[in-house]
Design an enzyme around this catalytic site. Structure first.
Site, mmCIF file in Angstrom:
data_model
loop_
_atom_site.group_PDB
_atom_site.id
_atom_site.type_symbol
_atom_site.label_atom_id
_atom_site.label_comp_id
_atom_site.label_asym_id
_atom_site.label_seq_id
_atom_site.Cartn_x
_atom_site.Cartn_y
_atom_site.Cartn_z
ATOM 1 N N LYS A 53 0.915 -1.193 0.056
ATOM 2 C CA LYS A 53 -0.097 -0.045 0.151
ATOM 3 C C LYS A 53 0.878 1.283 0.021
ATOM 4 O O LYS A 53 0.802 2.139 0.820
ATOM 5 C CB LYS A 53 -0.763 0.105 1.289
ATOM 6 C CG LYS A 53 -2.130 -0.951 0.960
ATOM 7 C CD LYS A 53 -3.467 -0.717 1.614
ATOM 8 C CE LYS A 53 -3.187 -0.723 3.241
ATOM 9 N NZ LYS A 53 -4.420 -0.313 4.097
ATOM 10 N N HIS A 54 1.711 1.342 -0.887
ATOM 11 C CA HIS A 54 2.691 2.482 -1.024
ATOM 12 C C HIS A 54 3.414 2.534 -2.497
ATOM 13 O O HIS A 54 3.313 1.551 -3.048
ATOM 14 C CB HIS A 54 3.848 2.632 0.078
ATOM 15 C CG HIS A 54 4.610 1.422 0.248
ATOM 16 N ND1 HIS A 54 4.778 0.535 1.034
ATOM 17 C CD2 HIS A 54 5.549 0.918 -0.713
ATOM 18 C CE1 HIS A 54 5.507 -0.595 0.971
ATOM 19 N NE2 HIS A 54 6.082 -0.256 -0.363
#
Ligand code: T46
Length: 138
Positions: A53-54
């Protein structure tokens, strides 16, 4: 692949009958950058575990699932794609500016990641709106 800045890496496999198989990766050959760091992710016991999630500003990485299976979601800010990975010699090259999310881990999943640089938190974009701004500012 529809998503930019990533591709599948297929490493060679040397089968040795009942004595197992051997696979190897080489920097600037099958891995398209010099490898400066290696890390691994394991003990993914929780069925709904989520990692990633980045995106990274400069870091390049190659992710291999050396045991078990998982799903990686890739997003270049315009196109999205999900890949189910369940082969130790099948990896994903992650270029810069690519939002990635890892889910659907089997309990025995072990991810081995090769990275082009040391760990710098300043290279991470952990907010999705910031990621879209980063992509659109290029
Ligand atoms: C990525 C995906 C695929 C370090 O101190 N050194 C390191 O080399 C790494 C990789 C992490 N850390 C620390 C930073 C955090 O406090 O370990 C903690 C967990 O890292 P993170 O939440 O970033 O873990 P993931 O699994 O979400 O992401 C990792 C990598 O950090 C990242 O670069 O692309 O795997």
């Amino acid at each position: 692949m529809n998503v930019k800045n990533c591709h599948i890496i297929t490493l060679p496999v040397f089968p040795d009958g009942d004595d197992g198989k051997l696979t190897f990766a080489e920097g600037l050959r099958t891995i398209p950058f010099e490898i400066k760091r290696v890390y691994y992710i394991y003990d993914l016991e929780k069925p709904d575990a989520i990692r990633g999630k980045h995106a990274h500003k400069k870091l390049e990485q190659a992710i291999f699932c050396v045991n078990g299976s998982y799903t990686i979601g890739l997003d270049d800010g315009h196109n999205k794609e999900e890949l189910f990975i369940d082969k130790p010699n099948k990896g994903v090259y992650l270029g810069t500016g690519l939002w990635h999310t890892m889910t659907n881990f089997s309990k025995d999943c072990v991810l081995l990641v090769m990275a082009s640089d040391y760990y710098y938190e300043s290279d991470y974009i952990r907010d999705y709106d910031q990621f879209l701004k980063f992509i659109n500012s290029k």
